[in-house]
Structure formats: C-alpha cells, structure tokens
Motif scaffolding. Sequence first.
Motif, PDB file in Angstrom:
ATOM      1  N   PHE A  20       0.848  -1.182   0.000  1.00 26.71           N
ATOM      2  CA  PHE A  20       0.000   0.000   0.000  1.00 26.71           C
ATOM      3  C   PHE A  20       0.889   1.239   0.000  1.00 26.71           C
ATOM      4  N   GLN A  21       0.471   2.256  -0.713  1.00 28.09           N
ATOM      5  CA  GLN A  21       1.242   3.486  -0.783  1.00 28.09           C
ATOM      6  C   GLN A  21       0.571   4.580   0.034  1.00 28.09           C
ATOM      7  N   HIS A  22       1.384   5.443   0.621  1.00 27.95           N
ATOM      8  CA  HIS A  22       0.840   6.648   1.232  1.00 27.95           C
ATOM      9  C   HIS A  22       1.525   7.850   0.604  1.00 27.95           C
ATOM     10  N   HIS A  23       0.779   8.943   0.547  1.00 29.03           N
ATOM     11  CA  HIS A  23       1.243  10.155  -0.112  1.00 29.03           C
ATOM     12  C   HIS A  23       1.313  11.273   0.919  1.00 29.03           C
ATOM     13  N   ILE A  24       2.074  12.304   0.619  1.00 25.84           N
ATOM     14  CA  ILE A  24       2.198  13.436   1.528  1.00 25.84           C
ATOM     15  C   ILE A  24       0.835  14.065   1.824  1.00 25.84           C
ATOM     16  N   ARG A  25      -0.099  13.939   0.894  1.00 23.22           N
ATOM     17  CA  ARG A  25      -1.427  14.510   1.096  1.00 23.22           C
ATOM     18  C   ARG A  25      -2.189  13.786   2.212  1.00 23.22           C
ATOM     19  N   HIS A  26      -1.799  12.561   2.519  1.00 22.22           N
ATOM     20  CA  HIS A  26      -2.461  11.826   3.593  1.00 22.22           C
ATOM     21  C   HIS A  26      -2.096  12.387   4.968  1.00 22.22           C
ATOM     22  N   GLY A  27      -0.977  13.059   5.065  1.00 21.96           N
ATOM     23  CA  GLY A  27      -0.541  13.594   6.348  1.00 21.96           C
ATOM     24  C   GLY A  27      -0.221  12.520   7.363  1.00 21.96           C
ATOM     25  N   THR A  28       0.384  11.426   6.892  1.00 19.60           N
ATOM     26  CA  THR A  28       0.663  10.283   7.771  1.00 19.60           C
ATOM     27  C   THR A  28       2.146   9.899   7.686  1.00 19.60           C
ATOM     28  N   PRO A  29       3.024  10.696   8.292  1.00 21.72           N
ATOM     29  CA  PRO A  29       4.457  10.428   8.170  1.00 21.72           C
ATOM     30  C   PRO A  29       4.921   9.153   8.870  1.00 21.72           C
ATOM     31  N   ASP A  30       4.107   8.604   9.779  1.00 22.20           N
ATOM     32  CA  ASP A  30       4.496   7.384  10.495  1.00 22.20           C
ATOM     33  C   ASP A  30       3.830   6.136   9.927  1.00 22.20           C
ATOM     34  N   ALA A  31       3.317   6.225   8.717  1.00 19.25           N
ATOM     35  CA  ALA A  31       2.567   5.113   8.133  1.00 19.25           C
ATOM     36  C   ALA A  31       3.427   3.883   7.866  1.00 19.25           C
ATOM     37  N   VAL A  32       4.734   4.008   8.022  1.00 22.59           N
ATOM     38  CA  VAL A  32       5.607   2.840   7.856  1.00 22.59           C
ATOM     39  C   VAL A  32       5.509   1.902   9.051  1.00 22.59           C
ATOM     40  N   PHE A  33       4.721   2.269  10.062  1.00 21.22           N
ATOM     41  CA  PHE A  33       4.525   1.412  11.235  1.00 21.22           C
ATOM     42  C   PHE A  33       3.050   1.012  11.346  1.00 21.22           C
ATOM     43  N   PRO A  34       2.522   0.273  10.365  1.00 18.52           N
ATOM     44  CA  PRO A  34       1.086  -0.050  10.372  1.00 18.52           C
ATOM     45  C   PRO A  34       0.674  -0.986  11.502  1.00 18.52           C
ATOM     46  N   ASN A  35       1.644  -1.691  12.116  1.00 16.08           N
ATOM     47  CA  ASN A  35       1.298  -2.606  13.201  1.00 16.08           C
ATOM     48  C   ASN A  35       0.715  -1.891  14.412  1.00 16.08           C
ATOM     49  N   ASN A  36       0.846  -0.565  14.462  1.00 18.53           N
ATOM     50  CA  ASN A  36       0.278   0.178  15.586  1.00 18.53           C
ATOM     51  C   ASN A  36      -1.237   0.355  15.458  1.00 18.53           C
ATOM     52  N   TRP A  37      -1.751   0.405  14.230  1.00 16.36           N
ATOM     53  CA  TRP A  37      -3.191   0.650  14.088  1.00 16.36           C
ATOM     54  C   TRP A  37      -3.998  -0.581  13.707  1.00 16.36           C
ATOM     55  N   PHE A  38      -3.347  -1.658  13.308  1.00 14.40           N
ATOM     56  CA  PHE A  38      -4.090  -2.905  13.100  1.00 14.40           C
ATOM     57  C   PHE A  38      -3.207  -4.111  13.399  1.00 14.40           C
ATOM     58  N   SER A  39      -3.869  -5.221  13.707  1.00 14.51           N
ATOM     59  CA  SER A  39      -3.168  -6.500  13.838  1.00 14.51           C
ATOM     60  C   SER A  39      -4.052  -7.591  13.266  1.00 14.51           C
ATOM     61  N   THR A  40      -3.443  -8.680  12.834  1.00 13.30           N
ATOM     62  CA  THR A  40      -4.175  -9.812  12.271  1.00 13.30           C
ATOM     63  C   THR A  40      -3.856 -11.062  13.069  1.00 13.30           C
ATOM     64  N   HIS A  41      -4.854 -11.951  13.155  1.00 10.43           N
ATOM     65  CA  HIS A  41      -4.721 -13.117  14.021  1.00 10.43           C
ATOM     66  C   HIS A  41      -5.359 -14.335  13.356  1.00 10.43           C
ATOM     67  N   ALA A  42      -4.597 -15.425  13.315  1.00  8.94           N
ATOM     68  CA  ALA A  42      -5.061 -16.660  12.694  1.00  8.94           C
ATOM     69  C   ALA A  42      -6.012 -17.412  13.616  1.00  8.94           C
TER      70      ALA A  42
END
Length: 210
Positions: A36-58
């Motif tokens: 997934f790509q993020h752009h400067i317009r999203h205003g999300t400079p920390d988006a390289v750490f997606p594990n903070n806002w979601f997690s997945t579980h088997a």
Amino acid sequence: MSNPCWPPLPIVQVCGEFSELHRQLTEVAGVEVQLFQHHIRHGTPDAVFPNNWFSTHAAGEGAGGVGERTLVLYPMKCSNRAAERRPEIIQVLLQQYPRLVDMTAHESQSKSYFEGTGVLVLDRVNGVAYVALSERADRALAEEWVSGMGYKDLVTFHSSDQRGKSVYHTNVMMAIGTDVAVVCAESVADDKEKQNLLVSRLAAILASFF
C-alpha cells in the motif's frame, strides 16, 4: 535544470533496502505481500509502522482462544496516526480476516489508547499478552483485548528509560520469537513486576524452547 544530487543517497539506500526486503519475502520465502502506498497529502508520516493501528490473528492462535481469522483496529493517541486507518486498506484486510474487532471508538469516547502490537507483545502459541502500561497502553483496554480475543493471560508492568520517562511501546523493550525471548529487565523498576515478568512468565516460555 535537474538537481544532480536528487534523490539524496539516504533515500536511494532506503528504497533499495525496501526492494530487497520485498524480494526476499516474495521470491525467497514465498510470502504473499500486499503493498500500500501513502502520499504526503495523507498527512501520515508514520505510516511505515502499520502494526500500531491494526493486527491480524489466525484461527487457533492464543492456545486456541482465537476462534476465527480476526482483524483488530486500535485507538491511536495522535490524529495523524488515526488517519492511517484508510478504508481501502481495511477492506483488503477484511478479505483475509473476516472477523473485525474495532476498538477505535475509545479515541473519542474515553480518550484512552491502545496502539496495536506496539504496546502488545504476544505469545501467540500460549495465549499470553504482555503490555507495558503507558499513555498509549491503557490497562482497561488491555483487559478488553485479552477478553475479546480469547487469550489466556495478561501480564502488565511499567517500563521506563534512563531518564525515568515511560517506554510507551512494549516492543521497544521486549520481544518473543519462535525460539527466543528478549527483554530489557533493567527498564522495569518495580521488583514485583520484574519478578512476575521474568520468573513466572518468560521463564515458562524459555523452558518450552528446549
């Protein structure tokens, strides 16, 4: 006239490392990777750490406590981190993890936060969740997570750095892998909390490695 120094060397190096990681995961390890790509317009400079806002579980994770494939969304302290929860990304994740546990309402309802597997260090085999309590790791939300996910136990403690400032993400000071556990015990000042963490909990994990 083009700038002969663009892009800067650090950006070239980072992009090269990212591309090599992607190649190793997909071509060598055979892992399916969603980009997934993020752009400067999203205003999300920390988006390289997606594990903070979601997690997945088997299904079957947590000593069988997780009944089906589950996606969890987390309440974030900072608005720019909350903005990382883009609907198009969530929809892709739900295709693989149809059960949704959405904790994000706590951002507005109780002003309490629980930032994903930044604050959660999980023993996914034995069903134990470790949480260093902080402004980004609320105790009540930790208990809610464990109950809702069917985990067996919750271990909470307080961790601080050399200046006495709280370590707000648990994964900064400990980690649990397949056959190794790492913890910065010096960051846990309370003797009872340290004893509980090292002797009662992690010792049992380490024993299972051998």
